[in-house]
Motif scaffolding. Structure first.
Motif, PDB file in Angstrom:
ATOM      1  N   GLU A  82      37.401  32.113 -57.037  1.00 51.35           N
ATOM      2  CA  GLU A  82      37.696  31.447 -58.304  1.00 51.35           C
ATOM      3  C   GLU A  82      37.920  32.453 -59.426  1.00 51.35           C
ATOM      4  OE1 GLU A  82      34.473  28.667 -58.933  1.00 51.35           O
ATOM      5  OE2 GLU A  82      35.491  27.160 -57.716  1.00 51.35           O
ATOM      6  N   PHE A  83      38.746  32.047 -60.381  1.00 46.74           N
ATOM      7  CA  PHE A  83      39.000  32.803 -61.604  1.00 46.74           C
ATOM      8  C   PHE A  83      39.115  31.769 -62.711  1.00 46.74           C
ATOM      9  CE2 PHE A  83      42.756  32.157 -59.060  1.00 46.74           C
ATOM     10  CZ  PHE A  83      43.702  31.651 -59.933  1.00 46.74           C
ATOM     11  N   SER A  84      39.363  32.211 -63.922  1.00 49.40           N
ATOM     12  CA  SER A  84      39.339  31.251 -65.032  1.00 49.40           C
ATOM     13  C   SER A  84      40.556  31.407 -65.932  1.00 49.40           C
ATOM     14  CB  SER A  84      38.055  31.418 -65.848  1.00 49.40           C
ATOM     15  OG  SER A  84      37.993  32.714 -66.398  1.00 49.40           O
TER      16      SER A  84
ATOM     17  N   HIS B 229      39.687  28.034 -61.854  1.00 50.42           N
ATOM     18  CA  HIS B 229      40.865  27.827 -61.009  1.00 50.42           C
ATOM     19  C   HIS B 229      40.694  28.605 -59.717  1.00 50.42           C
ATOM     20  CE1 HIS B 229      43.156  26.122 -64.371  1.00 50.42           C
ATOM     21  NE2 HIS B 229      42.557  27.033 -65.102  1.00 50.42           N
ATOM     22  N   SER B 230      41.503  28.258 -58.722  1.00 49.56           N
ATOM     23  CA  SER B 230      41.658  29.054 -57.508  1.00 49.56           C
ATOM     24  C   SER B 230      43.110  28.920 -57.070  1.00 49.56           C
ATOM     25  CB  SER B 230      40.703  28.593 -56.398  1.00 49.56           C
ATOM     26  OG  SER B 230      41.141  27.380 -55.841  1.00 49.56           O
ATOM     27  N   LEU B 231      43.537  29.775 -56.169  1.00 50.03           N
ATOM     28  CA  LEU B 231      44.927  29.729 -55.732  1.00 50.03           C
ATOM     29  C   LEU B 231      45.270  28.425 -55.025  1.00 50.03           C
ATOM     30  CD1 LEU B 231      45.385  33.437 -54.689  1.00 50.03           C
ATOM     31  CD2 LEU B 231      46.366  32.267 -56.672  1.00 50.03           C
ATOM     32  N   SER B 232      44.267  27.710 -54.542  1.00 50.03           N
ATOM     33  CA  SER B 232      44.535  26.409 -53.927  1.00 50.03           C
ATOM     34  C   SER B 232      45.088  25.409 -54.934  1.00 50.03           C
ATOM     35  CB  SER B 232      43.276  25.861 -53.245  1.00 50.03           C
ATOM     36  OG  SER B 232      42.270  25.601 -54.201  1.00 50.03           O
ATOM     37  N   ASP B 233      44.934  25.677 -56.234  1.00 47.75           N
ATOM     38  CA  ASP B 233      45.530  24.816 -57.261  1.00 47.75           C
ATOM     39  C   ASP B 233      47.056  24.764 -57.121  1.00 47.75           C
ATOM     40  OD1 ASP B 233      42.949  24.627 -58.244  1.00 47.75           O
ATOM     41  OD2 ASP B 233      43.329  25.844 -60.031  1.00 47.75           O
ATOM     42  N   TRP B 234      47.647  25.782 -56.494  1.00 44.22           N
ATOM     43  CA  TRP B 234      49.096  25.861 -56.324  1.00 44.22           C
ATOM     44  C   TRP B 234      49.506  25.635 -54.872  1.00 44.22           C
ATOM     45  CZ3 TRP B 234      46.281  28.879 -59.667  1.00 44.22           C
ATOM     46  CH2 TRP B 234      46.601  28.757 -61.011  1.00 44.22           C
ATOM     47  N   GLN B 235      48.613  25.057 -54.055  1.00 45.14           N
ATOM     48  CA  GLN B 235      48.918  24.794 -52.652  1.00 45.14           C
ATOM     49  C   GLN B 235      50.198  23.964 -52.547  1.00 45.14           C
ATOM     50  OE1 GLN B 235      47.215  26.037 -49.989  1.00 45.14           O
ATOM     51  NE2 GLN B 235      48.698  25.125 -48.617  1.00 45.14           N
ATOM     52  N   GLY B 236      51.051  24.315 -51.605  1.00 44.91           N
ATOM     53  CA  GLY B 236      52.309  23.610 -51.413  1.00 44.91           C
ATOM     54  C   GLY B 236      53.452  24.185 -52.222  1.00 44.91           C
ATOM     55  N   GLN B 237      53.165  25.182 -53.045  1.00 40.19           N
ATOM     56  CA  GLN B 237      54.199  25.842 -53.840  1.00 40.19           C
ATOM     57  C   GLN B 237      54.306  27.305 -53.429  1.00 40.19           C
ATOM     58  OE1 GLN B 237      52.499  25.053 -57.777  1.00 40.19           O
ATOM     59  NE2 GLN B 237      54.256  23.730 -58.176  1.00 40.19           N
ATOM     60  N   VAL B 238      55.492  27.872 -53.566  1.00 37.07           N
ATOM     61  CA  VAL B 238      55.651  29.311 -53.448  1.00 37.07           C
ATOM     62  C   VAL B 238      55.121  29.890 -54.753  1.00 37.07           C
ATOM     63  CG1 VAL B 238      57.333  31.193 -53.331  1.00 37.07           C
ATOM     64  CG2 VAL B 238      57.634  29.145 -51.904  1.00 37.07           C
ATOM     65  N   VAL B 239      54.315  30.939 -54.643  1.00 38.64           N
ATOM     66  CA  VAL B 239      53.678  31.537 -55.823  1.00 38.64           C
ATOM     67  C   VAL B 239      53.978  33.030 -55.871  1.00 38.64           C
ATOM     68  CG1 VAL B 239      51.443  32.094 -56.899  1.00 38.64           C
ATOM     69  CG2 VAL B 239      51.809  29.833 -55.884  1.00 38.64           C
ATOM     70  N   LEU B 240      54.352  33.486 -57.049  1.00 41.85           N
ATOM     71  CA  LEU B 240      54.442  34.914 -57.320  1.00 41.85           C
ATOM     72  C   LEU B 240      53.210  35.218 -58.171  1.00 41.85           C
ATOM     73  CD1 LEU B 240      57.471  37.039 -58.060  1.00 41.85           C
ATOM     74  CD2 LEU B 240      55.537  37.198 -59.608  1.00 41.85           C
ATOM     75  N   LEU B 241      52.199  35.818 -57.548  1.00 40.45           N
ATOM     76  CA  LEU B 241      50.924  36.132 -58.199  1.00 40.45           C
ATOM     77  C   LEU B 241      50.988  37.553 -58.734  1.00 40.45           C
ATOM     78  CD1 LEU B 241      47.865  35.577 -58.748  1.00 40.45           C
ATOM     79  CD2 LEU B 241      47.448  36.429 -56.417  1.00 40.45           C
ATOM     80  N   ASN B 242      50.741  37.694 -60.026  1.00 39.82           N
ATOM     81  CA  ASN B 242      50.830  39.004 -60.659  1.00 39.82           C
ATOM     82  C   ASN B 242      49.493  39.370 -61.297  1.00 39.82           C
ATOM     83  OD1 ASN B 242      51.482  40.526 -63.471  1.00 39.82           O
ATOM     84  ND2 ASN B 242      52.881  41.199 -61.857  1.00 39.82           N
TER      85      ASN B 242
ATOM     86  N   PRO C 126      37.869  38.586 -65.047  1.00 37.52           N
ATOM     87  CA  PRO C 126      37.175  39.672 -65.743  1.00 37.52           C
ATOM     88  C   PRO C 126      36.348  40.578 -64.839  1.00 37.52           C
ATOM     89  CG  PRO C 126      36.232  37.539 -66.321  1.00 37.52           C
ATOM     90  CD  PRO C 126      37.453  37.275 -65.509  1.00 37.52           C
ATOM     91  N   LYS C 127      35.784  40.053 -63.770  1.00 36.74           N
ATOM     92  CA  LYS C 127      34.991  40.882 -62.864  1.00 36.74           C
ATOM     93  C   LYS C 127      35.826  41.432 -61.720  1.00 36.74           C
ATOM     94  CE  LYS C 127      30.715  38.694 -64.096  1.00 36.74           C
ATOM     95  NZ  LYS C 127      29.499  38.027 -63.686  1.00 36.74           N
ATOM     96  N   MET C 128      37.136  41.139 -61.744  1.00 31.97           N
ATOM     97  CA  MET C 128      38.090  41.601 -60.742  1.00 31.97           C
ATOM     98  C   MET C 128      37.748  41.140 -59.329  1.00 31.97           C
ATOM     99  SD  MET C 128      39.360  45.280 -62.215  1.00 31.97           S
ATOM    100  CE  MET C 128      40.673  45.342 -61.029  1.00 31.97           C
ATOM    101  N   SER C 129      37.078  40.009 -59.220  1.00 31.55           N
ATOM    102  CA  SER C 129      36.725  39.482 -57.901  1.00 31.55           C
ATOM    103  C   SER C 129      37.965  39.139 -57.087  1.00 31.55           C
ATOM    104  CB  SER C 129      35.844  38.240 -58.042  1.00 31.55           C
ATOM    105  OG  SER C 129      34.679  38.547 -58.757  1.00 31.55           O
ATOM    106  N   LEU C 130      38.913  38.444 -57.691  1.00 33.24           N
ATOM    107  CA  LEU C 130      40.142  38.088 -56.995  1.00 33.24           C
ATOM    108  C   LEU C 130      40.968  39.341 -56.711  1.00 33.24           C
ATOM    109  CD1 LEU C 130      41.894  35.757 -55.901  1.00 33.24           C
ATOM    110  CD2 LEU C 130      43.010  35.690 -58.142  1.00 33.24           C
TER     111      LEU C 130
END
Length: 181
Positions: free
Chosen positions: A48-50, A57-70, A131-135
């Protein structure tokens, strides 16, 4: 410029002609994304991140979509160069099937993120933080910017370390190919 137009046209035609064809990573590198590296498809972490308002939020919020994560930071000069093109990519291709998701990693206070977006006239991108760079750590991010392409099934399929022009014909053709799969 003519070379890029020809490559973009051929990539777009190839994507339309063979909707189920795999992405041509080498064509994307040759057309202007030389640092793009194809990944063995692997599920993205559920860390999770915020956002700047504190919602989770988590990346599963965009499940079913192509995502460009930066992954980026307010203090990162290459990030400052790259961010307007990410904003333009989201404006051009963002929608039900594709999203640009930008995550400020490390020490990036919400006020600094908002100031950065205002200075660079960023209007289409989310204000997300890690902020904690977990993701970022879960993805093995060691420097910024890092961009990760995630398919609609939630798998990392490619990544790039360093900045790029994400509004270029090469990048648009790459996203079009991913959407055609």
């Amino acid at each position: 410029m003519l070379r890029f137009l020809a490559l973009y046209t051929s990539l777009a035609l190839a994507a339309n002609a063979a909707a189920a064809a795999p992405v041509d990573w080498q064509a994307a590198r040759d057309a202007g994304l030389p640092k793009l590296i194809e990944s063995e498809p692997s599920a993205v972490p559920g860390i999770e991140f915020s956002d700047v308002d504190g919602a989770t939020h988590s990346l599963s919020d965009w499940q079913g979509q192509v995502v460009l994560l930066n992954f980026w930071a307010t203090w990162c000069a290459p990030c400052r160069e790259e961010m307007p093109s990410l904003d333009a990519l989201q404006r051009e291709r963002g929608g039900e099937r594709f999203q640009v998701v930008t995550v400020a990693s490390g020490r990036n206070p919400p006020a600094a993120i908002e100031r950065f977006f205002a200075e660079e006239n960023i209007t289409e991108l989310p204000s997300l933080t890690d902020p904690k760079m977990s993701l970022a750590r879960a993805f093995g991010v060691m420097a910024m910017p890092v961009t990760i392409l995630i398919d609609a099934e939630g798998n990392e399929v490619a990544r790039m370390t360093g900045d790029a022009d994400w509004a270029s014909p090469a990048a648009l053709a790459l996203i079009d190919q991913m959407l055609a799969e």
